[in-house]
Design a protein around this motif. Structure first.
Motif, PDB file in Angstrom:
ATOM      1  N   ALA A  15       0.811  -1.213   0.000  1.00  0.00           N
ATOM      2  CA  ALA A  15       0.000   0.000   0.000  1.00  0.00           C
ATOM      3  C   ALA A  15       0.849   1.270   0.000  1.00  0.00           C
ATOM      4  N   ALA A  16       2.078   1.182   0.479  1.00  0.00           N
ATOM      5  CA  ALA A  16       2.887   2.391   0.659  1.00  0.00           C
ATOM      6  C   ALA A  16       4.052   2.541  -0.308  1.00  0.00           C
ATOM      7  N   TYR A  17       4.597   1.447  -0.791  1.00  0.00           N
ATOM      8  CA  TYR A  17       5.903   1.482  -1.443  1.00  0.00           C
ATOM      9  C   TYR A  17       5.969   2.365  -2.689  1.00  0.00           C
ATOM     10  N   ALA A  18       5.086   2.193  -3.642  1.00  0.00           N
ATOM     11  CA  ALA A  18       5.180   2.938  -4.901  1.00  0.00           C
ATOM     12  C   ALA A  18       5.063   4.445  -4.673  1.00  0.00           C
ATOM     13  N   THR A  19       4.109   4.854  -3.869  1.00  0.00           N
ATOM     14  CA  THR A  19       3.935   6.284  -3.576  1.00  0.00           C
ATOM     15  C   THR A  19       5.159   6.833  -2.868  1.00  0.00           C
ATOM     16  N   TRP A  20       5.654   6.074  -1.887  1.00  0.00           N
ATOM     17  CA  TRP A  20       6.837   6.500  -1.147  1.00  0.00           C
ATOM     18  C   TRP A  20       8.042   6.606  -2.082  1.00  0.00           C
ATOM     19  N   LEU A  21       8.251   5.595  -2.922  1.00  0.00           N
ATOM     20  CA  LEU A  21       9.400   5.581  -3.830  1.00  0.00           C
ATOM     21  C   LEU A  21       9.355   6.769  -4.783  1.00  0.00           C
ATOM     22  N   GLU A  22       8.213   7.023  -5.363  1.00  0.00           N
ATOM     23  CA  GLU A  22       8.107   8.144  -6.297  1.00  0.00           C
ATOM     24  C   GLU A  22       8.381   9.464  -5.587  1.00  0.00           C
ATOM     25  N   SER A  23       7.878   9.624  -4.378  1.00  0.00           N
ATOM     26  CA  SER A  23       8.143  10.874  -3.648  1.00  0.00           C
ATOM     27  C   SER A  23       9.628  11.021  -3.315  1.00  0.00           C
ATOM     28  N   LYS A  24      10.307   9.901  -3.029  1.00  0.00           N
ATOM     29  CA  LYS A  24      11.752   9.949  -2.768  1.00  0.00           C
ATOM     30  C   LYS A  24      12.510  10.404  -4.011  1.00  0.00           C
ATOM     31  N   VAL A  25      12.122   9.895  -5.169  1.00  0.00           N
ATOM     32  CA  VAL A  25      12.801  10.262  -6.409  1.00  0.00           C
ATOM     33  C   VAL A  25      12.568  11.738  -6.723  1.00  0.00           C
ATOM     34  N   VAL A  26      11.354  12.206  -6.547  1.00  0.00           N
ATOM     35  CA  VAL A  26      11.056  13.626  -6.774  1.00  0.00           C
ATOM     36  C   VAL A  26      11.888  14.485  -5.831  1.00  0.00           C
ATOM     37  N   GLU A  27      12.014  14.050  -4.587  1.00  0.00           N
ATOM     38  CA  GLU A  27      12.826  14.772  -3.605  1.00  0.00           C
ATOM     39  C   GLU A  27      14.305  14.820  -4.028  1.00  0.00           C
ATOM     40  N   VAL A  28      14.829  13.693  -4.504  1.00  0.00           N
ATOM     41  CA  VAL A  28      16.218  13.645  -4.972  1.00  0.00           C
ATOM     42  C   VAL A  28      16.412  14.612  -6.137  1.00  0.00           C
ATOM     43  N   CYS A  29      15.489  14.602  -7.080  1.00  0.00           N
ATOM     44  CA  CYS A  29      15.590  15.489  -8.243  1.00  0.00           C
ATOM     45  C   CYS A  29      15.499  16.959  -7.818  1.00  0.00           C
ATOM     46  N   ARG A  30      14.585  17.255  -6.936  1.00  0.00           N
ATOM     47  CA  ARG A  30      14.427  18.629  -6.455  1.00  0.00           C
ATOM     48  C   ARG A  30      15.698  19.085  -5.741  1.00  0.00           C
ATOM     49  N   SER A  31      16.243  18.221  -4.893  1.00  0.00           N
ATOM     50  CA  SER A  31      17.478  18.555  -4.175  1.00  0.00           C
ATOM     51  C   SER A  31      18.649  18.775  -5.126  1.00  0.00           C
TER      52      SER A  31
END
Length: 151
Positions: A15-31
């Motif tokens: 229930a959590a993994y895909a949403t969490w993973l995508e948000s992590k990638v967006v965070e990495v790109c933003r950073s």
């Protein structure tokens, strides 16, 4: 019928993994100062879905394996998912962040620092299910070793 601890963990991660993973990638790109275009965001979503499918299948296999035969733990499975995403980010020329010595040693293949360090990274539901599963596994292993006269 009662849901097993392994099933609860798999459901919580699912229930959590895909949403969490995508948000992590967006965070990495933003950073990294690399906001994602709609086109790249669409490709990212496809990579995340494919990664999640692979990770959840691997997680199910690990959780279905007898505890005495398990050679990796569920968090290792989730961390391994960072490889595919790292390849995607590298192809998009997103620079990898500087990681500390612990992260490099603990997760050498996770060049972007995406993989979860703990269950809690994926949310409270996953944290609770992961801790519960780990405690159950430890108790089962100890019980078996006692029955074998080894503890």
């Amino acid at each position: 019928m009662e849901t097993s601890r392994a099933d609860r963990l798999a459901e919580a991660v699912g229930a959590a993994y895909a949403t969490w993973l995508e948000s992590k990638v967006v965070e990495v790109c933003r950073s990294a100062g690399r906001p994602l275009s709609p086109e790249v965001r669409s490709r990212l979503s496809g990579e995340v879905r494919a990664t999640a499918d692979e990770v959840l299948a691997d997680l199910s296999r690990v959780l279905a394996t007898d505890v005495d035969d398990q050679r990796e733990n569920p968090l290792h499975v989730l961390r391994r998912g960072s490889r595919r995403i790292a390849s995607f980010l590298a192809a998009e020329s997103v620079p990898a962040p500087v990681r500390d010595e612990f992260e490099e040693r603990a997760m050498p293949d996770d060049t972007y620092g995406i993989g979860p360090l703990a269950w809690r990274d994926l949310g409270e539901r996953v944290h609770e299910a992961g801790i519960e599963w780990g405690a159950w596994k430890a108790a089962l292993v100890l019980t078996r070793r006692r029955e074998e006269g080894l503890r």
